[in-house]
Write a protein that holds these residues in place. Structure first.
Motif, PDB file in Angstrom:
ATOM      1  N   GLU A   2       0.842  -1.156  -0.078  1.00  0.00           N
ATOM      2  CA  GLU A   2       0.052   0.038  -0.189  1.00  0.00           C
ATOM      3  C   GLU A   2       0.893   1.236   0.209  1.00  0.00           C
ATOM      4  O   GLU A   2       0.466   2.528  -0.626  1.00  0.00           O
ATOM      5  CB  GLU A   2      -1.003  -0.121   1.316  1.00  0.00           C
ATOM      6  N   ARG A   3       1.952   1.094   0.759  1.00  0.00           N
ATOM      7  CA  ARG A   3       2.752   2.314   0.795  1.00  0.00           C
ATOM      8  C   ARG A   3       3.682   2.636  -0.592  1.00  0.00           C
ATOM      9  O   ARG A   3       3.697   3.701  -1.055  1.00  0.00           O
ATOM     10  CB  ARG A   3       3.831   2.128   1.840  1.00  0.00           C
ATOM     11  N   LEU A   4       3.742   1.581  -1.288  1.00  0.00           N
ATOM     12  CA  LEU A   4       4.328   1.516  -2.864  1.00  0.00           C
ATOM     13  C   LEU A   4       3.370   2.341  -3.859  1.00  0.00           C
ATOM     14  O   LEU A   4       3.418   3.011  -4.582  1.00  0.00           O
ATOM     15  CB  LEU A   4       4.523   0.206  -3.042  1.00  0.00           C
ATOM     16  N   ALA A   6       0.660   4.205  -2.949  1.00  0.00           N
ATOM     17  CA  ALA A   6      -0.139   5.384  -2.456  1.00  0.00           C
ATOM     18  C   ALA A   6       0.285   6.628  -3.436  1.00  0.00           C
ATOM     19  O   ALA A   6      -0.583   7.217  -3.968  1.00  0.00           O
ATOM     20  CB  ALA A   6       0.317   5.772  -1.153  1.00  0.00           C
ATOM     21  N   PRO A   7       1.480   7.029  -3.844  1.00  0.00           N
ATOM     22  CA  PRO A   7       1.947   7.851  -4.608  1.00  0.00           C
ATOM     23  C   PRO A   7       1.263   7.801  -6.012  1.00  0.00           C
ATOM     24  O   PRO A   7       0.925   8.468  -6.855  1.00  0.00           O
ATOM     25  CB  PRO A   7       3.552   7.920  -4.760  1.00  0.00           C
ATOM     26  N   ARG A 200       7.282  -2.608  -7.974  1.00  0.00           N
ATOM     27  CA  ARG A 200       8.480  -1.751  -7.191  1.00  0.00           C
ATOM     28  C   ARG A 200       9.169  -1.062  -8.576  1.00  0.00           C
ATOM     29  O   ARG A 200       9.281   0.267  -8.537  1.00  0.00           O
ATOM     30  CB  ARG A 200       9.628  -2.591  -6.585  1.00  0.00           C
TER      31      ARG A 200
END
Ligand SMILES: [Fe+2]
Ligand SMILES: [Fe+2]
Length: 253
Positions: A2-4, A6-7, A200
């Protein structure tokens, strides 16, 4: 994850509609999803090669890049020429790629785009291996309207051609990343693992494109990014008769 993402999601104007996911997860769609994915990886590498040849490299550097790409293109377009040991994504390296003296963005373009080419060609090999293992035919299929419609937005004259192509590159990479993440939970374990492994690098590709676009532009790019982002979202949210990896809401299928 989710952190990956978000942007990526903040950059895009909307998430993949559930109707596209419903269509893409159908087992009878797997062949076309992988066939189109394979072509998208090749086109991603081809786009970066085009940018480097036009905005960075001299004749020798251009020829070297074309030589790296050709065996991968043969695997789709001229399979009769393919020898299995012929192409290696790991051979792609910025070392010794000679640039033109009049190319102000050559340094960062070579640094980011050579890495991108290497990764896209590696992804290409991974999709191809998956397809071969499943007996899925490797063949050129008709492209969706997505990339061609975005390319129609490119303004004429430089630096605008470069700026717009880089922003479009950022959107294609970001959408691919978002779509792999959205589709992954609905696929079999092997495809799911593969899609997650791509996130990624695809997330970094969109950021690299965007950073290059700002470097190439003499003015802030925010307004142009917004315009292209709105157009990209329309292609995703509006009905689309042809189902592909980047197609819109499935209609008349
Ligand atoms: Fe890729
Ligand atoms: Fe990519």
């Amino acid at each position: 994850m989710e952190r990956l993402l978000a942007p990526v999601k903040a950059f895009l104007h909307g998430e993949t509609p559930s109707s596209w996911i419903e269509e893409a997860r159908r087992p009878e769609r797997l062949a076309v999803v992988l066939q189109d994915h394979l072509l998208c990886e090749l086109k991603a590498a081809q786009t970066a090669v085009w940018l480097l040849r036009r905005y960075a490299l001299d004749k020798g550097g251009s020829e070297r890049l074309k030589g790296w790409l050709r065996p991968f293109e043969d695997r789709v377009y001229r399979p009769c020429l393919v020898k299995e040991h012929q192409a290696m994504a790991s051979e792609v390296t910025p070392a010794g790629l000679s640039c033109r003296p009049d190319a102000p963005l050559a340094g960062p373009l070579v640094e980011k785009m050579v890495r991108l080419i290497k990764e896209e060609l590696h992804h290409f090999e991974q999709v191809r291996t998956l397809m071969l293992a499943r007996g899925i035919v490797i063949e050129p299929i008709r492209a969706s309207r997505y990339a061609a419609s975005l390319m129609q937005l490119v303004r004429s004259g430089d630096p605008w051609v470069l700026v717009d192509r880089l922003i479009i590159g950022a959107y294609i990479e970001a959408r691919s990343c978002e779509r792999f993440a959205a589709l992954a939970p609905h696929m079999d374990e092997e495809v799911q693992r593969f899609y997650v492994s791509l996130l990624r690098s695809e997330a970094r590709h969109y950021q690299d494109y965007l950073a290059l676009a700002q470097m190439a532009s003499p003015e802030p790019i925010d307004a142009r990014v917004r315009e292209i982002g709105e157009a990209e979202w329309r292609l995703i949210a509006e009905p689309d008769a042809l189902f592909r990896f980047h197609s819109g809401v499935p209609s008349a299928l």
